[in-house]
Design a protein around this motif. Structure first.
Motif, PDB file in Angstrom:
ATOM      1  N   SER A   1      57.289 -11.838   0.513  1.00  0.00           N
ATOM      2  CA  SER A   1      58.457 -12.643   0.848  1.00  0.00           C
ATOM      3  C   SER A   1      58.269 -13.475   2.115  1.00  0.00           C
ATOM      4  O   SER A   1      59.165 -14.214   2.500  1.00  0.00           O
ATOM      5  CB  SER A   1      59.687 -11.751   1.007  1.00  0.00           C
ATOM      6  N   ARG A   2      57.121 -13.299   2.772  1.00  0.00           N
ATOM      7  CA  ARG A   2      56.806 -14.052   3.990  1.00  0.00           C
ATOM      8  C   ARG A   2      57.826 -13.830   5.104  1.00  0.00           C
ATOM      9  O   ARG A   2      58.153 -14.753   5.850  1.00  0.00           O
ATOM     10  CB  ARG A   2      56.657 -15.542   3.682  1.00  0.00           C
ATOM     11  N   ILE A   3      58.309 -12.625   5.189  1.00  0.00           N
ATOM     12  CA  ILE A   3      59.181 -12.244   6.301  1.00  0.00           C
ATOM     13  C   ILE A   3      58.286 -11.671   7.390  1.00  0.00           C
ATOM     14  O   ILE A   3      57.548 -10.713   7.160  1.00  0.00           O
ATOM     15  CB  ILE A   3      60.237 -11.214   5.859  1.00  0.00           C
ATOM     16  N   SER A   4      58.336 -12.257   8.570  1.00  0.00           N
ATOM     17  CA  SER A   4      57.340 -11.939   9.587  1.00  0.00           C
ATOM     18  C   SER A   4      57.797 -10.907  10.610  1.00  0.00           C
ATOM     19  O   SER A   4      56.976 -10.360  11.338  1.00  0.00           O
ATOM     20  CB  SER A   4      56.941 -13.219  10.331  1.00  0.00           C
ATOM     21  N   THR A   5      59.084 -10.629  10.680  1.00  0.00           N
ATOM     22  CA  THR A   5      59.578  -9.692  11.682  1.00  0.00           C
ATOM     23  C   THR A   5      60.404  -8.614  10.998  1.00  0.00           C
ATOM     24  O   THR A   5      61.481  -8.888  10.475  1.00  0.00           O
ATOM     25  CB  THR A   5      60.439 -10.408  12.743  1.00  0.00           C
ATOM     26  N   TRP A  28      48.672  -5.812   7.823  1.00  0.00           N
ATOM     27  CA  TRP A  28      49.109  -7.064   7.188  1.00  0.00           C
ATOM     28  C   TRP A  28      49.661  -8.052   8.211  1.00  0.00           C
ATOM     29  O   TRP A  28      49.719  -9.253   7.966  1.00  0.00           O
ATOM     30  CB  TRP A  28      50.186  -6.769   6.137  1.00  0.00           C
ATOM     31  N   PHE A  29      50.128  -7.530   9.342  1.00  0.00           N
ATOM     32  CA  PHE A  29      50.756  -8.362  10.366  1.00  0.00           C
ATOM     33  C   PHE A  29      49.807  -8.670  11.520  1.00  0.00           C
ATOM     34  O   PHE A  29      50.148  -9.417  12.424  1.00  0.00           O
ATOM     35  CB  PHE A  29      52.009  -7.663  10.909  1.00  0.00           C
ATOM     36  N   GLY A  32      48.839 -12.443  12.278  1.00  0.00           N
ATOM     37  CA  GLY A  32      49.891 -13.451  12.399  1.00  0.00           C
ATOM     38  C   GLY A  32      50.756 -13.234  13.617  1.00  0.00           C
ATOM     39  O   GLY A  32      50.421 -12.470  14.532  1.00  0.00           O
ATOM     40  N   GLY A  34      53.913 -12.194  13.360  1.00  0.00           N
ATOM     41  CA  GLY A  34      54.987 -11.262  13.049  1.00  0.00           C
ATOM     42  C   GLY A  34      54.702  -9.846  13.528  1.00  0.00           C
ATOM     43  O   GLY A  34      53.630  -9.529  14.055  1.00  0.00           O
ATOM     44  N   ASP A  84      61.094 -10.916  -4.390  1.00  0.00           N
ATOM     45  CA  ASP A  84      60.850 -12.027  -3.472  1.00  0.00           C
ATOM     46  C   ASP A  84      62.173 -12.322  -2.781  1.00  0.00           C
ATOM     47  O   ASP A  84      63.069 -12.931  -3.371  1.00  0.00           O
ATOM     48  CB  ASP A  84      60.345 -13.250  -4.240  1.00  0.00           C
ATOM     49  N   ARG A  86      62.948 -14.367  -0.569  1.00  0.00           N
ATOM     50  CA  ARG A  86      63.247 -15.787  -0.353  1.00  0.00           C
ATOM     51  C   ARG A  86      64.151 -16.338  -1.460  1.00  0.00           C
ATOM     52  O   ARG A  86      64.964 -17.239  -1.208  1.00  0.00           O
ATOM     53  CB  ARG A  86      61.957 -16.588  -0.280  1.00  0.00           C
TER      54      ARG A  86
END
Length: 232
Positions: A1-5, A28-29, A32, A34, A84, A86
């Protein structure tokens, strides 16, 4: 879902969960901007415990204020599914919603096991009841009801105001307390989980697979679903 935090609010015997997240999820983080971080109850409240789902988020509102996000996702962690987020966010924004609840269709006779969401034709939530004996069916299917997945999107200001109000009233739970009160004055919508499309789902797999794994038996059943031939 590209949620970084992502913050994980943990309470009961958190050591193994902290270790698992560090080993399986934190990498995974790593490359980046996040973060994924486990948060424990603040030690000066109720002997260092969360009193409920809403109280858990209330105790960490300072992080919401610090990040100043456009939207806050509050998701329950005792379910198994793929999603997802998003796509739910797109729905949330298209409806100009103050809050959005992810909902899954379940048979009418199972309504007593879930928080049941009643909606209008446009998806706006008109009622929210925890484990009712009788329930209002979905607008287009008299044999099924919408069950809340425990996944919510909030406008940050709406969330903060709702949690402050809940605190004053002594309320501690999103499903039982916060959401029903929000319906009275805010735009709350239900997002149909069946509309979520995740790439790579096979023809033999259950398209909108979601299981509440709040008991050991339910967790074992979900594990069998994942290991089956073919897996569900």
């Amino acid at each position: 879902s590209r949620i970084s935090t992502i913050y994980v609010l943990a309470q009961y015997k958190p050591e193994s969960l902290i270790k698992h997240i560090s080993a399986a999820w934190a990498p995974w983080f790593a490359d980046g901007d996040g973060i994924i971080k486990v948060l424990l109850p603040r030690s000066n409240t109720l002997g260092g415990q969360y009193k409920g789902t809403a109280d858990a988020v209330y105790q960490h509102l300072d992080l919401v204020r610090a990040h100043a996000p456009d939207t806050v996702a509050v998701f329950a962690a005792d379910h198994v599914y793929r999603m997802d987020v998003r796509q739910m966010l797109d729905f949330h924004e298209s409806k100009r919603a103050d809050a959005t609840v992810a909902a899954v269709s379940v048979p009418l006779e199972q309504a007593c096991n879930f928080g049941v969401v009643t909606t209008a034709e446009d998806g706006r939530v008109t009622g929210f009841r925890e484990k009712p004996r009788t329930a209002t069916p979905m607008p287009r299917d008299p044999r099924r009801v919408y069950a809340s997945m425990g996944n919510y999107l909030f406008d940050p200001d709406v969330l903060e105001h709702a949690l402050e109000e809940a605190r004053r009233a002594g309320d501690t739970d999103f499903g039982r307390d916060v959401l029903p009160r929000l319906l009275q004055s805010r735009r709350v919508f239900a997002y149909d989980f069946a509309d979520n499309r995740v790439p790579g789902v096979q023809d033999y797999e259950e398209k909108a697979y979601w299981r509440d794994v709040g008991t050991l038996a339910a967790l074992a059943a979900a594990q069998q679903d994942a290991m089956g031939t073919p897996p569900r």
